[in-house]
Write an enzyme that holds these catalytic residues in place. Structure first.
Site, mmCIF file in Angstrom:
data_model
loop_
_atom_site.group_PDB
_atom_site.id
_atom_site.type_symbol
_atom_site.label_atom_id
_atom_site.label_comp_id
_atom_site.label_asym_id
_atom_site.label_seq_id
_atom_site.Cartn_x
_atom_site.Cartn_y
_atom_site.Cartn_z
ATOM 1 N N GLU A 1 -9.941 43.966 31.792
ATOM 2 C CA GLU A 1 -11.078 42.985 31.299
ATOM 3 C C GLU A 1 -10.266 41.755 30.768
ATOM 4 O O GLU A 1 -11.033 40.784 30.679
ATOM 5 C CB GLU A 1 -11.843 43.592 29.700
ATOM 6 N N LYS B 1 -13.535 51.945 19.217
ATOM 7 C CA LYS B 1 -12.280 51.510 18.964
ATOM 8 C C LYS B 1 -11.326 52.538 18.616
ATOM 9 O O LYS B 1 -11.523 53.278 17.568
ATOM 10 C CB LYS B 1 -12.395 50.114 18.071
ATOM 11 N N GLU C 1 -20.622 47.869 31.156
ATOM 12 C CA GLU C 1 -20.824 48.089 29.641
ATOM 13 C C GLU C 1 -22.036 47.504 28.916
ATOM 14 O O GLU C 1 -22.788 46.821 29.396
ATOM 15 C CB GLU C 1 -19.618 47.317 29.298
ATOM 16 N N LYS D 1 -18.567 54.504 23.326
ATOM 17 C CA LYS D 1 -17.246 53.993 23.195
ATOM 18 C C LYS D 1 -16.974 53.414 21.852
ATOM 19 O O LYS D 1 -17.901 52.961 21.140
ATOM 20 C CB LYS D 1 -16.811 52.935 24.404
#
Ligand code: MG
Length: 389
Positions: free
Chosen positions: A265, A183, A341, A181
């Protein structure tokens, strides 16, 4: 059995990374150590808890409200009525006495830290890894021996160029991750698309191995502009496009973006989770829910969240919690979530899994030791020693 001591400290996890919304130059965590009078292997059973990254330490709330209530409780008030053990549900009610409903925020972090330590103790007293205990008590009876994990990184570092981003991602592949992942939203759309294409290039051109995370940065127009630009890449998911509480934005996005969306989250209660499912247009056949038990009142509350999900027709497989910590990993393997995660190399030593845990094809082994598994992490145990002894 009874609690004989509760110690609480703040520890730094500061670093020079940033996402689209915050930098981590002042980031810290609350850490607790709870000691009981139960003896295992000649030593008192102790439990540890900490909050996961992205929210600051909550020592004030713990010292002023949460811990005094717990210390004032009698051993009988905290005892499991069916077993010679602590009862985290009763402890939760005691910690939350005289707290009004709603406004779930920093308080949920404080309670989550303590809840983690209590579950560590409960599993150690039963002499079982937490994921096994959870599967037996609240799951199918059989814990999964491994869990899906993906490498969350791709932050905006000072001076980081595309080659450095690719090198970071290649490092994750070498560790055994096949899904990563990065940003987005900290650079203009055109620049982010170049970054995304550069990462997909080292994933054998397979966009379904890449998730992107905007950290709640976008207004509706920007979220939609990114949705239109991202859809052709077939990404793993498009995470937290808009403000975590803007359910209308999320619902509108779901009408435009065909691929999986992920969020949750920054929702810290089962009531907030329920509102997301009621009003956020999230789709149970493809979307991902990332509620982090360590930030949202702990596992006691997470079980309530799973219950409201079930009522709304959602499988626990759609959950992949935020945070990259062993507590959520245990819950994932014990309760059949979709995974967890992982933040290789950052937020250490709180983040990350057992030192010797095999990792391949983006699946990691669960620890075999009693409790959450902190004792399988040498640097974390060293730090606990320095913080508390
Ligand atoms: Mg995120």
């Amino acid at each position: 059995m009874r609690i004989v001591d509760i110690a609480e400290v703040t520890a730094s996890i500061a670093s020079d990374i940033r996402n689209a919304y915050i930098d981590f130059s002042k980031m810290d965590v609350s850490v607790v150590k709870i000691t009981t009078d139960v003896i295992r292997d000649g030593k008192p059973v102790v439990g540890y808890g900490f909050n996961s990254n992205g929210r600051y330490a909550q020592g004030g709330i713990m010292r002023d409200r949460i811990l005094p209530r717990l210390r004032a409780a009698s051993p009988d008030d905290l005892r499991d009525p069916e077993r010679d053990n602590l009862d985290p549900f009763r402890a939760w009610d005691i910690m939350m006495a005289n707290e009004k409903p709603g406004g779930h925020g920093e308080r949920s972090v404080a309670v989550g830290v303590v809840d983690m330590a209590l579950w560590d103790i409960v599993a150690k007293i039963e002499d079982k890894p937490l994921h096994i205990l959870l599967a037996e008590r609240y799951g199918t009876g059989r814990a999964e021996p491994t869990a899906f994990v993906y490498a969350a990184g791709g932050y905006y570092y000072p001076g980081k160029d595309i080659e450095a981003l690719q090198a970071e991602m290649r490092g994750y592949l070498a560790m055994g991750y096949d899904t990563v992942k990065m940003k987005i939203g900290g650079a203009p759309l055109a620049d982010d698309i170049k970054r995304i294409e550069a990462v997909i290039a080292i994933l054998d051109g397979d966009g379904s191995r890449l998730a992107v995370d905007a950290n709640g940065r976008f207004d509706l127009d920007t979220a939609i502009a990114y949705a239109r630009a991202l859809d052709p890449y077939g990404l793993k998911w498009y995470e937290e496009a808009g403000d975590p509480l803007d359910y209308a934005l999320q619902a509108t996005l779901g009408e435009i973006y065909q691929g999986p969306m992920a969020t949750g989250e920054n929702l810290f209660s089962h009531q907030d989770a329920r509102n997301l499912l009621r009003y956020g247009g999230m789709r149970p056949d493809r979307d991902i829910l990332q509620f982090d038990p360590a930030l949202s009142y702990g596992l006691v509350e997470y079980l309530r969240t799973l219950a409201v999900m079930k009522q709304a027709g959602w499988s626990p497989r759609r959950c992949i919690p935020h945070g990259g910590h062993q507590f959520a990993l245990s819950i994932a393997a014990g309760l059949g979530l979709g995974g967890n995660e992982s933040y290789p190399g950052i937020f250490a030593p709180f983040g990350g899994f057992a030192d010797d845990a095999p990792l391949s094809a983006s699946r990691v082994d669960l620890p075999a030791v009693p409790g959450v598994g902190f004792e399988t992490k040498a640097k974390l145990m060293d730090l606990y020693g320095r913080l508390f002894d």
